[in-house]
Motif scaffolding. Structure first.
Motif, PDB file in Angstrom:
ATOM      1  N   ILE A  40       0.881  -1.162   0.000  1.00 35.12           N
ATOM      2  CA  ILE A  40       0.000   0.000   0.000  1.00 35.12           C
ATOM      3  C   ILE A  40       0.916   1.207   0.000  1.00 35.12           C
ATOM      4  CG2 ILE A  40      -1.743   1.304   1.276  1.00 35.12           C
ATOM      5  CD1 ILE A  40      -2.663  -1.398   2.465  1.00 35.12           C
ATOM      6  N   ARG A  41       0.677   2.102  -0.943  1.00 34.63           N
ATOM      7  CA  ARG A  41       1.523   3.276  -1.081  1.00 34.63           C
ATOM      8  C   ARG A  41       0.821   4.522  -0.550  1.00 34.63           C
ATOM      9  NH1 ARG A  41       6.208   2.554  -3.643  1.00 34.63           N
ATOM     10  NH2 ARG A  41       6.427   0.694  -4.883  1.00 34.63           N
ATOM     11  N   ALA A  42       1.629   5.423   0.008  1.00 31.23           N
ATOM     12  CA  ALA A  42       1.128   6.732   0.428  1.00 31.23           C
ATOM     13  C   ALA A  42       0.998   7.624  -0.806  1.00 31.23           C
ATOM     14  CB  ALA A  42       2.090   7.356   1.438  1.00 31.23           C
ATOM     15  N   LYS A  43       0.395   8.782  -0.653  1.00 31.84           N
ATOM     16  CA  LYS A  43       0.261   9.710  -1.776  1.00 31.84           C
ATOM     17  C   LYS A  43       1.619  10.140  -2.309  1.00 31.84           C
ATOM     18  CE  LYS A  43      -4.253  11.490  -0.574  1.00 31.84           C
ATOM     19  NZ  LYS A  43      -5.070  12.649  -0.207  1.00 31.84           N
ATOM     20  N   SER A  44       2.635  10.122  -1.448  1.00 31.47           N
ATOM     21  CA  SER A  44       3.994  10.503  -1.861  1.00 31.47           C
ATOM     22  C   SER A  44       4.639   9.451  -2.754  1.00 31.47           C
ATOM     23  CB  SER A  44       4.870  10.725  -0.628  1.00 31.47           C
ATOM     24  OG  SER A  44       5.031   9.503   0.080  1.00 31.47           O
ATOM     25  N   GLY A  45       4.045   8.258  -2.820  1.00 32.25           N
ATOM     26  CA  GLY A  45       4.595   7.187  -3.636  1.00 32.25           C
ATOM     27  C   GLY A  45       5.419   6.185  -2.836  1.00 32.25           C
ATOM     28  N   GLU A  46       5.733   6.506  -1.604  1.00 35.33           N
ATOM     29  CA  GLU A  46       6.502   5.584  -0.766  1.00 35.33           C
ATOM     30  C   GLU A  46       5.600   4.463  -0.250  1.00 35.33           C
ATOM     31  OE1 GLU A  46       9.215   7.129   2.022  1.00 35.33           O
ATOM     32  OE2 GLU A  46      10.375   7.894   0.329  1.00 35.33           O
ATOM     33  N   ILE A  47       6.196   3.307  -0.019  1.00 41.77           N
ATOM     34  CA  ILE A  47       5.435   2.186   0.513  1.00 41.77           C
ATOM     35  C   ILE A  47       5.081   2.492   1.964  1.00 41.77           C
ATOM     36  CG2 ILE A  47       5.488  -0.260   1.140  1.00 41.77           C
ATOM     37  CD1 ILE A  47       7.317  -0.720  -1.265  1.00 41.77           C
ATOM     38  N   GLN A  48       3.786   2.350   2.264  1.00 37.06           N
ATOM     39  CA  GLN A  48       3.297   2.592   3.609  1.00 37.06           C
ATOM     40  C   GLN A  48       3.131   1.269   4.363  1.00 37.06           C
ATOM     41  OE1 GLN A  48      -0.424   4.712   3.455  1.00 37.06           O
ATOM     42  NE2 GLN A  48       0.224   6.063   5.094  1.00 37.06           N
ATOM     43  N   PHE A  49       2.718   0.224   3.626  1.00 35.12           N
ATOM     44  CA  PHE A  49       2.516  -1.089   4.229  1.00 35.12           C
ATOM     45  C   PHE A  49       2.980  -2.168   3.261  1.00 35.12           C
ATOM     46  CE2 PHE A  49      -0.025  -4.900   5.016  1.00 35.12           C
ATOM     47  CZ  PHE A  49       0.298  -5.133   6.340  1.00 35.12           C
ATOM     48  N   LEU A  50       3.691  -3.152   3.784  1.00 33.88           N
ATOM     49  CA  LEU A  50       4.204  -4.277   3.007  1.00 33.88           C
ATOM     50  C   LEU A  50       3.710  -5.569   3.620  1.00 33.88           C
ATOM     51  CD1 LEU A  50       6.262  -5.677   1.012  1.00 33.88           C
ATOM     52  CD2 LEU A  50       7.923  -5.480   2.870  1.00 33.88           C
TER      53      LEU A  50
END
Length: 150
Positions: free
Chosen positions: A72-82
């Protein structure tokens, strides 16, 4: 003397190329698939392109399978959940899930060691940033294989 110099230049060139390749990647921890080791690490900055490459090459070059792989990615594009489930198909299985907080530099994944050494972990999964001895051992083995190819 010439042979030692040629080996030195080759190692230096490979080091520069490895540093350049790693700096072009968004991920601080590259993956590796070889005869003796399979290493997969995912950080919050791992791109979708890198994830696809990992999954494709795991299928192509190893017997390891992901039975579940979700980000799940944040709006910034970074992975928030793996979330990933790994089946090495030789008795080793694992489930990994991690929520990356803002600024989290940790790397989650696994190391599968197929060598028959006295090392006490044939399979390690979870936070790879805490598994420095395993990563150092794999890095040395990869360097040795690269040197033998020369």
């Amino acid at each position: 003397m010439k042979r030692k110099f040629a080996i030195f230049v080759s190692v230096l060139l490979l080091s520069v190329l490895a540093i350049k390749a790693q700096s072009e990647s968004n991920s601080p921890f590259p993956y590796y698939i070889g005869k003796d080791y399979v290493v997969v690490g995912v950080s919050s900055s791992t791109s979708d392109k890198e994830l696809l490459e990992i999954r494709k090459n795991i299928l192509k070059y190893s017997s390891i399978r992901f039975t579940n792989f979700d980000v799940i990615r944040a709006k910034s594009g970074e992975i928030q959940f793996l979330s990933m489930e790994i089946d090495c198909r030789d008795g080793y299985k694992a489930s990994i899930s991690h929520s990356f907080e803002k600024g989290d530099k940790s790397v989650f994944g696994f190391i599968r060691d197929y060598t028959r050494t006295n090392y006490d972990r044939a399979f390690y999964y979870g936070d790879l940033t805490s598994e420095l001895s395993g990563i150092e051992r794999v890095t040395k083995a990869i360097e040795k294989v690269n040197q033998e190819k020369e």
